[in-house]
Scaffold this active site. Structure first.
Site, PDB file in Angstrom:
ATOM      1  N   ASP A   1       5.281  31.044  -5.025  1.00  0.00           N
ATOM      2  CA  ASP A   1       5.750  29.661  -5.117  1.00  0.00           C
ATOM      3  C   ASP A   1       6.244  29.349  -6.524  1.00  0.00           C
ATOM      4  O   ASP A   1       7.331  28.785  -6.713  1.00  0.00           O
ATOM      5  CB  ASP A   1       4.615  28.723  -4.722  1.00  0.00           C
ATOM      6  CG  ASP A   1       5.053  27.268  -4.680  1.00  0.00           C
ATOM      7  OD1 ASP A   1       5.010  26.617  -5.743  1.00  0.00           O
ATOM      8  OD2 ASP A   1       5.435  26.779  -3.607  1.00  0.00           O
ATOM      9  N   HIS A   2       5.446  29.706  -7.535  1.00  0.00           N
ATOM     10  CA  HIS A   2       5.836  29.437  -8.913  1.00  0.00           C
ATOM     11  C   HIS A   2       7.077  30.231  -9.309  1.00  0.00           C
ATOM     12  O   HIS A   2       7.912  29.749 -10.083  1.00  0.00           O
ATOM     13  CB  HIS A   2       4.679  29.759  -9.870  1.00  0.00           C
ATOM     14  CG  HIS A   2       3.742  28.616 -10.064  1.00  0.00           C
ATOM     15  ND1 HIS A   2       2.889  28.174  -9.079  1.00  0.00           N
ATOM     16  CD2 HIS A   2       3.519  27.807 -11.137  1.00  0.00           C
ATOM     17  CE1 HIS A   2       2.182  27.143  -9.534  1.00  0.00           C
ATOM     18  NE2 HIS A   2       2.539  26.906 -10.772  1.00  0.00           N
TER      19      HIS A   2
ATOM     20  N   ASP B   1       4.821  25.098   2.332  1.00  0.00           N
ATOM     21  CA  ASP B   1       4.365  26.489   2.375  1.00  0.00           C
ATOM     22  C   ASP B   1       2.846  26.586   2.216  1.00  0.00           C
ATOM     23  O   ASP B   1       2.189  27.425   2.841  1.00  0.00           O
ATOM     24  CB  ASP B   1       5.088  27.356   1.333  1.00  0.00           C
ATOM     25  CG  ASP B   1       4.967  26.807  -0.086  1.00  0.00           C
ATOM     26  OD1 ASP B   1       4.243  25.819  -0.295  1.00  0.00           O
ATOM     27  OD2 ASP B   1       5.627  27.365  -0.993  1.00  0.00           O
TER      28      ASP B   1
END
Length: 424
Positions: A122-123, A104
């Protein structure tokens, strides 16, 4: 009130991702594969769409667990479990998740969409996946409802918290020679594959017997002949200890280099043991029978609620990192967990029955309500943060476009081409 104060919004434009990956496996094997894989995605696909697609694969894996084993039982005493082929789908789904999670960022640079929103998204997906994989791996290792699964949850969340804490204080994501996103995930993929071939009961095999060391007196004298699944848990404890030392070394070095005190960051570790202690206190309540929740079908919903609360906690930490805000010491969901833990332990504390959780049916209602409130709290946080970031930066979350000076939407790749090349 929003999660990003007015004076912190400007820091979103200053954010630039920094990362270090020392994994030999990642560098020599996986990264060439990821570099090729990202080229299969059209440039009109947003990076966050790829991230979300990977998480959906894990959610599908979790759905198959709920379908085949809603009570989350270990395969002992004739208890049925998922068909063996299901574990192969878990391995494939997790490997796809890892691959999509790795590309990504590459897609973000290809499309000119690299920025703080991608870091947050993302996290957030990684935080959710952490608990889901604890539950799935616990089933594959034939641990099921047990304190070993609780220990695995604590160790996995602690590793994730350490990584986020380290990034907050050093300004970069550091992945060592053995990291959760690379080697850790591949280890779990391997566990799923082995379980697919041999079945979950294979992991109950005594480790020394499996290694044919059970006849060696010097070994059996000091090492108990426990199951392979417990040996995996012991390996996880060693990895956690190594990561604690490595993370603090990186933070210590960064603070010393910056001329700042290297010991104050240790105080920022306290929120995790506090939140974990609340969950343990609740789980160990003596109501009805010891560890009632652990030994009931409520165990899996409880772990999911815990995971969502943790995702909210680390989400606020990474938000503080990208917007340069003070460290978030407190999480409001602690109050809910504290109330649940105290109520469940009233018999132990003051010798009277719980006010709310005074019957198995009430415990069931309250645990599911906790899951619903945790989900609502986290999704509200995600929606609000996404809205604040996209509005301020003039970007979209799931499409490759950006607003120009007139407020019109256009493709982001051409807008950020120069910036992207510099970051690359």
């Amino acid at each position: 009130m929003g999660y990003i104060p007015e004076d912190a919004l400007a820091n979103l434009r200053k954010y630039a991702y920094k990362g270090v990956d020392k994994s030999l496996l990642s560098k020599h094997v996986l990264n060439p594969f990821w570099t090729w894989l990202v080229t299969l995605w059209p440039k009109w696909v947003a990076p966050n769409t790829i991230t979300l697609s990977g998480l959906i694969m894990v959610l599908i894996n979790f759905a198959t667990l709920i379908y085949f084993d809603p009570d989350y039982l270990a395969e002992r005493g004739g208890a049925p479990g998922p068909p063996h082929w299901v574990y192969f789908t878990w391995a494939a789904g997790l490997f796809i998740y890892q691959s999509f999670d790795a590309i990504d960022g590459k897609q973000a640079r290809r499309t000119g969409m690299a920025g703080p929103l991608g870091e947050m998204f993302d996290h957030g997906c990684d935080a959710i996946n952490t608990t889901l994989e604890v539950i799935l791996a616990g089933r594959a290792l034939n641990l099921g409802r047990s304190w070993w699964t609780v220990a695995s949850q604590i160790a996995s969340l602690a590793n994730f918290y350490l990584t986020t804490w380290e990034e907050y204080h050093t300004g970069q994501l550091f992945l060592g020679v053995f990291s959760g996103p690379v080697e850790g995930i591949l280890l779990i993929v391997g566990i799923y594959v082995v379980t697919g071939f041999a079945g979950p009961t294979f992991w109950d095999t005594p480790a020394l017997t499996f290694l044919r060391l059970d006849k060696v007196d010097i070994i059996t004298k000091y090492i108990p002949n426990k199951g392979l699944n417990e040996a995996v848990m012991a390996l996880g404890a060693v990895v956690l200890a190594f990561n604690i030392i490595t993370s603090y070394y990186n933070v210590y070095k960064a603070k010393v280099d910056a001329g700042q005190g290297p010991f104050r960051p240790l105080l920022h570790l306290l929120p995790f043991p506090i939140s974990a202690a609340l969950q343990i206190f609740w789980l160990s309540s003596p109501s009805f029978s010891r560890s009632f929740i652990v030994n009931s079908p409520l165990f899996m919903p409880f772990l999911c609620a815990w995971g969502l609360q943790f995702a909210h906690q680390v989400g606020r930490m990474i938000l503080a990192h990208v917007t340069k805000q003070p460290f978030p010491w407190f999480d409001v969901m602690w109050l809910w967990s504290l109330a649940g833990a105290i109520d469940a332990n009233l018999l132990r504390l003051i010798g009277r029955q719980p006010l709310i959780q005074h019957s198995p049916e009430n415990v069931k209602i309250f645990i599911h309500l906790t899951l619903a409130v945790s989900l609502l709290s986290y999704t509200t946080f995600c929606a609000q943060v996404i809205n604040e970031i996209t509005n301020y930066l003039g970007i979209a979350c799931f499409t490759v476009r950006k607003k120009d000076e007139t407020g019109a939407w256009r493709r982001a790749a051409s807008v950020d081409k120069i910036t992207t090349n510099k970051k690359a």
